[in-house]
Design an enzyme around this catalytic site. Structure first.
Site, mmCIF file in Angstrom:
data_model
loop_
_atom_site.group_PDB
_atom_site.id
_atom_site.type_symbol
_atom_site.label_atom_id
_atom_site.label_comp_id
_atom_site.label_asym_id
_atom_site.label_seq_id
_atom_site.Cartn_x
_atom_site.Cartn_y
_atom_site.Cartn_z
ATOM 1 N N CYS A 177 0.886 -7.724 11.846
ATOM 2 C CA CYS A 177 1.110 -7.882 13.288
ATOM 3 C C CYS A 177 0.292 -9.011 13.891
ATOM 4 C CB CYS A 177 0.828 -6.574 14.010
ATOM 5 S SG CYS A 177 2.055 -5.315 13.642
ATOM 6 N N ARG A 227 1.931 -12.090 -0.590
ATOM 7 C CA ARG A 227 0.613 -12.475 -0.061
ATOM 8 C C ARG A 227 0.033 -13.685 -0.772
ATOM 9 N NH1 ARG A 227 -1.731 -8.802 4.076
ATOM 10 N NH2 ARG A 227 -0.057 -7.286 4.300
ATOM 11 N N TYR A 266 -1.416 -3.437 -7.154
ATOM 12 C CA TYR A 266 -1.215 -4.226 -5.935
ATOM 13 C C TYR A 266 -2.444 -4.218 -5.023
ATOM 14 C CZ TYR A 266 0.236 -5.744 -1.421
ATOM 15 O OH TYR A 266 0.276 -6.420 -0.232
ATOM 16 N N LYS A 325 -9.543 -2.220 1.561
ATOM 17 C CA LYS A 325 -9.232 -1.095 2.453
ATOM 18 C C LYS A 325 -9.998 0.171 2.071
ATOM 19 C CE LYS A 325 -6.039 -3.579 4.472
ATOM 20 N NZ LYS A 325 -6.288 -4.177 5.783
ATOM 21 N N ARG A 367 0.840 -1.184 0.000
ATOM 22 C CA ARG A 367 0.000 0.000 0.000
ATOM 23 C C ARG A 367 0.879 1.239 0.000
ATOM 24 N NH1 ARG A 367 -1.801 0.847 4.369
ATOM 25 N NH2 ARG A 367 -1.156 -0.960 5.591
ATOM 26 N N HIS A 383 -10.426 -2.467 11.479
ATOM 27 C CA HIS A 383 -9.363 -3.339 10.951
ATOM 28 C C HIS A 383 -9.193 -4.511 11.930
ATOM 29 C CE1 HIS A 383 -4.901 -3.446 9.383
ATOM 30 N NE2 HIS A 383 -5.664 -4.282 8.729
ATOM 31 N N ASP A 391 -9.365 -9.772 8.731
ATOM 32 C CA ASP A 391 -8.836 -8.428 8.463
ATOM 33 C C ASP A 391 -9.796 -7.287 8.781
ATOM 34 O OD1 ASP A 391 -6.429 -7.083 7.448
ATOM 35 O OD2 ASP A 391 -7.707 -6.366 5.830
ATOM 36 N N SER A 443 -1.155 -3.792 10.298
ATOM 37 C CA SER A 443 -0.783 -4.687 9.213
ATOM 38 C C SER A 443 0.471 -5.474 9.565
ATOM 39 C CB SER A 443 -0.532 -3.883 7.937
ATOM 40 O OG SER A 443 -1.751 -3.373 7.476
HETATM 41 P P1 GTP Z 1 -2.504 -7.563 7.457
HETATM 42 O O1 GTP Z 1 -3.055 -8.732 6.725
HETATM 43 O O2 GTP Z 1 -1.432 -6.829 6.718
HETATM 44 O O3 GTP Z 1 -3.511 -6.610 7.994
HETATM 45 O O4 GTP Z 1 -1.680 -8.164 8.718
HETATM 46 P P2 GTP Z 1 -2.044 -9.266 9.815
HETATM 47 O O5 GTP Z 1 -2.333 -8.538 11.087
HETATM 48 O O6 GTP Z 1 -3.047 -10.230 9.334
HETATM 49 O O7 GTP Z 1 -0.661 -9.994 10.004
HETATM 50 P P3 GTP Z 1 -0.293 -11.560 10.029
HETATM 51 O O8 GTP Z 1 -1.197 -12.381 10.889
HETATM 52 O O9 GTP Z 1 -0.141 -12.028 8.646
HETATM 53 O O10 GTP Z 1 1.119 -11.482 10.780
HETATM 54 C C1 GTP Z 1 2.263 -11.419 10.080
HETATM 55 C C2 GTP Z 1 3.501 -11.410 10.945
HETATM 56 O O11 GTP Z 1 3.275 -11.478 12.335
HETATM 57 C C3 GTP Z 1 4.374 -12.602 10.608
HETATM 58 O O12 GTP Z 1 5.692 -12.144 10.548
HETATM 59 C C4 GTP Z 1 4.145 -13.532 11.776
HETATM 60 O O13 GTP Z 1 5.243 -14.380 11.945
HETATM 61 C C5 GTP Z 1 3.988 -12.555 12.916
HETATM 62 N N1 GTP Z 1 3.208 -13.093 14.029
HETATM 63 C C6 GTP Z 1 1.888 -13.388 14.033
HETATM 64 N N2 GTP Z 1 1.495 -13.857 15.229
HETATM 65 C C7 GTP Z 1 2.595 -13.827 16.015
HETATM 66 C C8 GTP Z 1 2.847 -14.169 17.376
HETATM 67 O O14 GTP Z 1 1.957 -14.588 18.117
HETATM 68 N N3 GTP Z 1 4.110 -13.997 17.830
HETATM 69 C C9 GTP Z 1 5.111 -13.517 17.033
HETATM 70 N N4 GTP Z 1 6.312 -13.373 17.545
HETATM 71 N N5 GTP Z 1 4.922 -13.211 15.752
HETATM 72 C C10 GTP Z 1 3.683 -13.347 15.250
HETATM 73 MN MN MN Z 2 -3.854 -10.499 7.420
HETATM 74 MN MN MN Z 3 -4.994 -5.482 6.964
#
Ligand code: GTP
Ligand code: MN
Ligand code: MN
Length: 609
Positions: A275, A390, A222, A231, A79, A251, A298, A273
């Site tokens: 996280c 992704r 993208y 979004k 983004r 979100h 999401d 994002s």
């Molecule tokens: P968007 O789709 O961009 O909105 O992000 P999201 O919040 O869905 O993120 P996603 O679940 O794909 O998390 C991606 C990152 O977070 C990766 O690098 C994972 O390894 C890390 N991650 C997710 N859960 C954990 C956790 O419980 N502990 C740690 N250390 N890392 C985590």
């Molecule tokens: Mn996600």
């Molecule tokens: Mn997102």
């Protein structure tokens, strides 16, 4: 004036007047070679994906059914927040967190860009619906795009095509409203010119017009910039609709937690994002007897039900998940979802036998084709996959999908989690005192930046409710809307708000908490707090469990590490205060006085420590 006849423009399978005139207007402006009305059928998917393979945009995977690999232009991978605009009439309505431009000025600029921008390409008309089609008021949109990749992705991510178009006319025959969403890659083709695999333009605009509920996107192919239902509509435009109509567009993931006693709880969680939303949404609990089912990963739209509880609906129909780090250990259910095929993978690596690979999937193969389409070996300096690569896959394939995921009523939320990526300061979990204090937690949420947006990675920034790039209006008004929402229901019916941080680290930068499936222990504690069963310590920042309050059975982590993850550190929090002050000052007069009061109360409690 003689209108140019563009093949297909009149093949409209609808008589919806407003829709027809807009499609014709855009076709005349962008002058595509032909217009195609998207029906959403499987035949259409096959035709489009075949065409995209032919064009070099997609590569068919040999190891996964009906699935494809795409590599974007290396400059079109995330983004573009710097190029995202809220074009409200009054600049004050965009607030201090958004880029603003006058709507008329933006339209003049973008009309120039759109003029002839689809030359030599096909213009697709995609009727789509965010959320269940069976809703009393289906949330409709019409995306016009010159990208077949976008059409294929929208088939996965939304309810679209003929079934959505039918909803444009209400049962009583009246024309329903919809959000017009215009997208062009900005890459016209001259006669005889060869196309590139990933057409786009260096100049990009992602513009939202909140008053007229319109979206204009230009220059990027993208995900978040181009799949306009996501979004742009479901967060930026919907947040404005929610403000005006008394609901929340957030979100947030939505999950269903089932206890060993078979009691059901629905939880929504907002993390910035990359996280951990998608991971938590599909969590496999490590504690016996507990079960998670997924409703969304999401976005959540939350409205009050007749019983005074807050009900959440996921507007999407697919997962657009971060690939690196996803494997059978961290997110087995995402892996099982993509194994079933029917997916598009963008900017991951391609194996020699026609499968996908990314960092975090275990031992790398001896040779790969990287997302940059270069030879890659384990000795290469760069990762094989872009950190924001992704997978795009249908939700219906998720093995732990909750049966009620398509229910237009939504599900009643018991708890809301806010969370960010912080190496220090923020404990593993903190329970708020009440809705207002929870709103304060959300409003001051902070996180280190990730690769999900262009820019520097690892910088701590405030990301209120994980919505910083997605609030379609003034952030101060948005906070007020949250506070007002809490006043519209009885306190005991409102979800309880918690603040979590899976990412706290020790002095060697190692994560203190194992995360992923182990996060079920935190969910369990939160649920037991709702039930009045679990203990906690009252601290100046809220209620924090001790290591003894969490179910840690079978967890192979030292008590010192757990205590460090849970620690409320008054010094770290005192260092946080000026940052929160600075952030609140940015809101100016629109900062709700109740949030300023929350900060003052926190200061007082901290000074007594
Ligand atoms: P968007 O789709 O961009 O909105 O992000 P999201 O919040 O869905 O993120 P996603 O679940 O794909 O998390 C991606 C990152 O977070 C990766 O690098 C994972 O390894 C890390 N991650 C997710 N859960 C954990 C956790 O419980 N502990 C740690 N250390 N890392 C985590
Ligand atoms: Mn996600
Ligand atoms: Mn997102």
């Amino acid at each position: 004036m003689t209108a140019v006849a563009i093949p297909g423009v009149d093949n409209a399978p609808t008589t919806h007047e407003r829709l027809l005139s807009w499609v014709r207007e855009v076709a005349e402006l962008t002058t595509p070679e032909e217009v195609v009305w998207v029906d959403g059928s499987d035949e259409e998917w096959t035709r489009l994906t075949d065409q995209l393979v032919e064009a070099g945009t997609l590569t068919r995977l040999k190891q996964k059914p009906n699935s494809f690999w795409a590599a974007s232009d290396p400059d079109d991978v995330a983004r573009v927040e710097q190029r995202t605009f809220i074009c409200s009439v009054d600049p004050e309505d965009a607030g201090p967190t958004n880029n603003w431009m006058d709507p008329a000025e933006m339209k003049t600029t973008m009309l120039d860009l759109y003029r002839g921008s689809m030359r030599g390409r096909t213009m697709y008309v995609i009727p789509f619906c965010m959320g269940p089609l069976t809703a009393e008021k289906p949330m409709l949109g019409l995306q016009i795009t010159d990208s077949a990749y976008v059409v294929a992705s929208m088939k996965i991510m939304t309810r679209m095509g003929t079934k959505a178009l039918e909803a444009f006319t209400a049962p009583d025959g009246t024309e329903r409203d919809y959000v017009p969403a215009l997208h062009s890659l900005g890459a016209p083709l001259e006669p005889g010119e060869d196309d590139v695999p990933w057409p786009c333009n260096e100049e990009k605009y992602i513009s939202q017009f909140p008053e007229t509920r319109e979206i204009w996107s230009y220059g990027s192919g993208y995900g978040g910039n181009a799949l306009l239902g996501k979004k742009c509509y479901s967060l930026r435009i919907a947040s404005v609709q929610g403000r005006d109509e008394g609901w929340l567009a957030e979100h947030m993931l939505i999950l269903k937690l089932i206890s060993p006693e078979k009691k059901v709880y629905y939880i929504a969680a907002a993390f910035p994002s990359a996280c951990g939303k998608t991971n938590l949404a599909m969590l496999e609990p490590t504690i016996p007897g507990w079960k998670v089912e997924t409703l969304g990963d999401d976005i959540a739209w939350m409205r009050f039900g007749k019983d005074g509880r807050l009900y959440a609906v996921n507007p999407e129909a697919g997962f657009f998940g971060v690939a690196p780090g996803t494997d059978y250990h961290t997110n087995p259910n995402a892996m099982r979802t993509i194994e079933k095929g029917n997916s598009i993978f963008t900017n991951v690596a391609l194996t020699d036998d026609g499968d996908i690979w990314w960092e975090g999937m275990g031992e790398p193969p001896a040779h790969l084709t990287s997302w940059k389409k270069q030879d890659w070996t384990p000795d290469s300096d760069e990762p094989s996959s872009h950190p924001n690569s992704r997978y795009c896959t249908p939700m219906a394939q998720c093995p732990i999908l909750a049966p009620e995921w398509d229910d237009p009523q939504g599900v009643p939320i018991s708890a809301i989690f806010f969370g960010g990526r912080r190496a220090d300061t923020i404990p593993l979990v903190t329970e708020s005192r009440d809705w207002q204090h929870g709103t304060f937690m959300g409003a001051t949420l902070s996180s280190e930046t990730t690769a999900a947006a262009k820019g520097k990675v690892g910088v701590v920034r405030r990301d209120p409710m994980a919505m910083l790039p997605f609030i379609g209006y003034h952030a101060g008004d948005y906070f007020q809307h949250w506070i007002d929402t809490g006043k519209r229901a009885d306190a005991d019916k409102l979800p309880k708000i918690f603040y979590v941080n899976w990412f706290r680290r020790d002095e060697n930068k190692k994560f203190l908490w194992p995360g992923f499936g182990e996060n079920s222990r935190v969910l369990k504690w939160a649920i037991e707090r709702l039930e009045g069963k679990a203990a906690a310590v009252e601290t100046p920042i809220g209620y924090v469990p001790t290591a003894d309050d969490l179910d840690l059975s079978g967890l192979d982590v030292s008590k010192e590490e757990i205590e460090a993850a849970l620690k409320f550190d008054a010094d770290e929090w005192r260092a946080e205060l000026p940052l929160i002050d600075e952030w609140f000052d940015k809101m100016g007069a629109k900062l709700p006085t109740l949030l300023r009061a929350e900060l003052d109360a926190l200061k007082t409690r901290l000074s007594a420590e």
